[in-house]
Design a protein around this motif. Structure first.
Motif, short mmCIF file in Angstrom:
data_model
loop_
_atom_site.label_atom_id
_atom_site.label_comp_id
_atom_site.label_asym_id
_atom_site.label_seq_id
_atom_site.Cartn_x
_atom_site.Cartn_y
_atom_site.Cartn_z
N ARG A 212 44.89 41.33 46.54
CA ARG A 212 46.23 41.41 45.95
C ARG A 212 47.24 42.00 46.94
O ARG A 212 48.40 41.61 46.96
CB ARG A 212 46.19 42.26 44.68
CG ARG A 212 45.78 41.50 43.47
CD ARG A 212 45.96 42.29 42.17
NE ARG A 212 45.20 41.60 41.14
CZ ARG A 212 43.90 41.77 40.92
NH1 ARG A 212 43.21 42.64 41.63
NH2 ARG A 212 43.27 41.08 39.99
N ASP B 19 41.57 44.22 44.86
CA ASP B 19 42.79 44.96 45.21
C ASP B 19 43.24 44.68 46.64
O ASP B 19 44.43 44.55 46.91
CB ASP B 19 42.56 46.47 45.02
CG ASP B 19 42.50 46.86 43.54
OD1 ASP B 19 43.00 46.08 42.69
OD2 ASP B 19 41.96 47.94 43.25
N GLU B 20 42.29 44.57 47.56
CA GLU B 20 42.65 44.22 48.94
C GLU B 20 43.24 42.82 49.01
O GLU B 20 44.20 42.58 49.76
CB GLU B 20 41.42 44.33 49.85
CG GLU B 20 40.97 45.77 50.08
CD GLU B 20 39.63 45.89 50.76
OE1 GLU B 20 39.41 46.92 51.44
OE2 GLU B 20 38.77 44.99 50.61
#
Length: 160
Positions: free
Chosen positions: A120, A117-118
């Motif tokens: 992305r 997620d980081e």
């Protein structure tokens, strides 16, 4: 060899996941500070596996043990006056201990551990779209056994 003969650049990259975080590097490029997997060019006489182990150590100071091939990726970039094609072999595996006191390659600012997620969330800072593509392929379970890759060694020519 003709000087105008097309030849792709062969590169390797490592996807290293540990407890939900991925080992990436932050590096200076002509486009500014970018995020990439540990990656680099195949050198003369190296196997692809040897190259990814070397590049990961040089760029992160972590020893890398490849376990599988995630994929082979081809990218073409147009640069002023010339096009450049890269064929990238991306491996996944485990990071071993960090080599104490080892300096990172020129241009590498630091190694970092980021979640998917980081990664992305900062895609605009990725060196290429392949950074996220390789992580996504890894997360999708894409794996090819290392014995799929064959390196044919040619005996050196002995001259009298």
């Amino acid at each position: 060899m003709k000087s105008d003969q097309w030849a792709p650049h062969v590169t390797v990259a490592a996807v290293v996941e540990q407890e939900g975080r991925f080992l990436v590097i932050e590096e200076h490029t002509s486009a500014g500070l970018r995020i990439n997997q540990p990656a680099g060019h195949l050198e003369a006489g190296e196997t692809l596996v040897d190259a990814v182990v070397r590049e990961t150590l040089e760029e992160t100071a972590h020893r890398f043990v490849p376990e599988a091939l995630v994929g082979v990726y081809m990218t073409h970039f147009e640069r002023p006056g010339v096009g450049v094609t890269y064929v990238r072999f991306t491996f996944c595996g485990k990071a071993r201990e960090e080599a104490p006191g080892r300096t990172l390659d020129d241009g590498i600012v630091r190694a970092m551990w980021l979640t998917a997620d980081e990664l992305r969330a900062c895609m605009a800072r990725h060196r290429t779209p392949l950074v996220m593509k390789c992580v996504d392929d890894y997360l999708a379970g894409r794996r090819v056994p290392l014995d799929f890759i064959h390196t044919h060694s040619v005996a050196p020519v002995v001259r009298a």
